[in-house]
Design a protein around this motif. Structure first.
Motif: not given
Length: 333
Positions: A60-84
């Motif tokens: 399943g991927t329901a939890v993965a979708k929550t993490v990828s879309k519903d924690i940080i707004a996509p417009e603020f997504a940067t590689l630096g944020l993910v790395g941090a």
């Protein structure tokens, strides 16, 4: 190779390292009770948990979708944020593993994302929906984990324990506990591995500037493999805390604790709620312990576990913020 692509590769590597650490950090969640009751040897339990963690991760991927879309707004997504977020979560996981504390890898990652997101774009970067869902899981899973095994033990006592001889109870529940441990390992993989799938998918969205509606197959397979490998390495420090230091367990106790926790985690996975397998099985062990008598639970050890739960959220928010600020200082975003 362009710099951004190189950074993406580093981040994906970090995510899989986190998944690997999560595997050996949280191995105890699936197998501590089985080892403590001597139903399985550590080697047998770890091998079974590794295989079923992978199976669960592929379902399943329901939890993965929550993490990828519903924690940080996509417009603020940067590689630096993910790395941090990943560096912060890895630091906390390694620290609590070193101390032998069963803290939550899940909440370490998610609240590290929150801290890094605040550093990147203020509180507007945080999506309330996903954070509230995570906090609900944080509250409900240990509460249910404490209550459900008490109820399940009452049912089992009424159906079996009141007339079965103690030797027969031990013999029959030794077999059943192998099944409950397998179910626990499967549910652990189904929920925990998906967080890594989600963070990698989030990083891909940051790199390509788009939101992924589905988790790529290669992400699913690589996250499952990393968690399975980490589980195979084991985590004896936490196994000792979970299996031996909270309450003395018998096979029927282990069966009740594992079955209760696995049902709760599996239900949360279906609903896309990222819960802590650590919180759930820890509270289930405590719940089982209270059915043997309130004084049977070593509440001092249980208190230290609860402290680790409480400290994870503010510590990882602060760590995520600090690591992101450090990345900005060296010129990355």
């Amino acid at each position: 190779m362009e710099t951004a692509l190189l950074v993406l590769i580093v981040i994906i590597t970090l995510a899989l390292i986190f998944d690997f650490i999560n595997g050996f950090h949280d191995t105890a969640n699936a197998i501590a009770t089985s080892v403590a009751t001597k139903v399985l040897t550590p080697a047998q339990a770890i091998a079974m948990a590794a295989i079923l963690n992978v199976v669960g991760a592929l379902t399943g991927t329901a939890v993965a979708k929550t993490v990828s879309k519903d924690i940080i707004a996509p417009e603020f997504a940067t590689l630096g944020l993910v790395g941090a977020a990943l560096v912060s979560a890895i630091i906390w996981n390694l620290f609590t593993w070193w101390k032998g504390l069963p803290s939550s890898s899940s909440h370490a990652l998610i609240f590290s994302m929150v801290g890094a997101g605040v550093a990147a774009g203020g509180w507007d970067a945080v999506v309330p929906k996903g954070v509230v869902k995570t906090l609900q899981g944080l509250v409900y899973s240990p509460v249910l984990g404490f209550i459900v095994p008490i109820l399940l033990m009452a049912v089992i006592s009424w159906l079996f324990l009141r007339w079965m001889k103690p030797r027969a109870v031990t013999r029959n529940f030794r077999v059943l506990q192998i099944l409950s441990a397998a179910f626990m390992a499967y549910s652990h993989g189904r929920n925990d591995a998906q967080k890594t799938m989600g963070i990698i998918t989030f990083a891909l969205g940051a790199y390509y500037g788009s939101v992924y509606e589905t988790v790529p197959t290669w992400v699913i397979l690589s996250a499952a493999a990393a968690m399975g490998l980490g589980t195979a390495m084991g985590g004896w420090r936490i196994i000792k805390t979970m299996g031996f230091k909270v309450v003395d367990l018998k096979p029927v106790d282990g069966f009740v604790a594992e079955t209760s926790a696995a049902l709760i985690i599996d239900g949360a996975s279906t609903l896309g709620i990222p819960v802590s397998t650590t919180h759930t099985i820890s509270s289930s062990i405590m719940g089982v312990g209270t059915t043997k008598g309130f004084k049977k639970v070593k509440w001092q050890v249980a208190g230290k576990i609860v402290q680790a739960w409480i400290f994870t959220i503010p510590t990882c928010i602060a760590l995520g913020w600090l690591v992101h600020q450090a990345i900005l200082l060296v010129g990355g975003n």
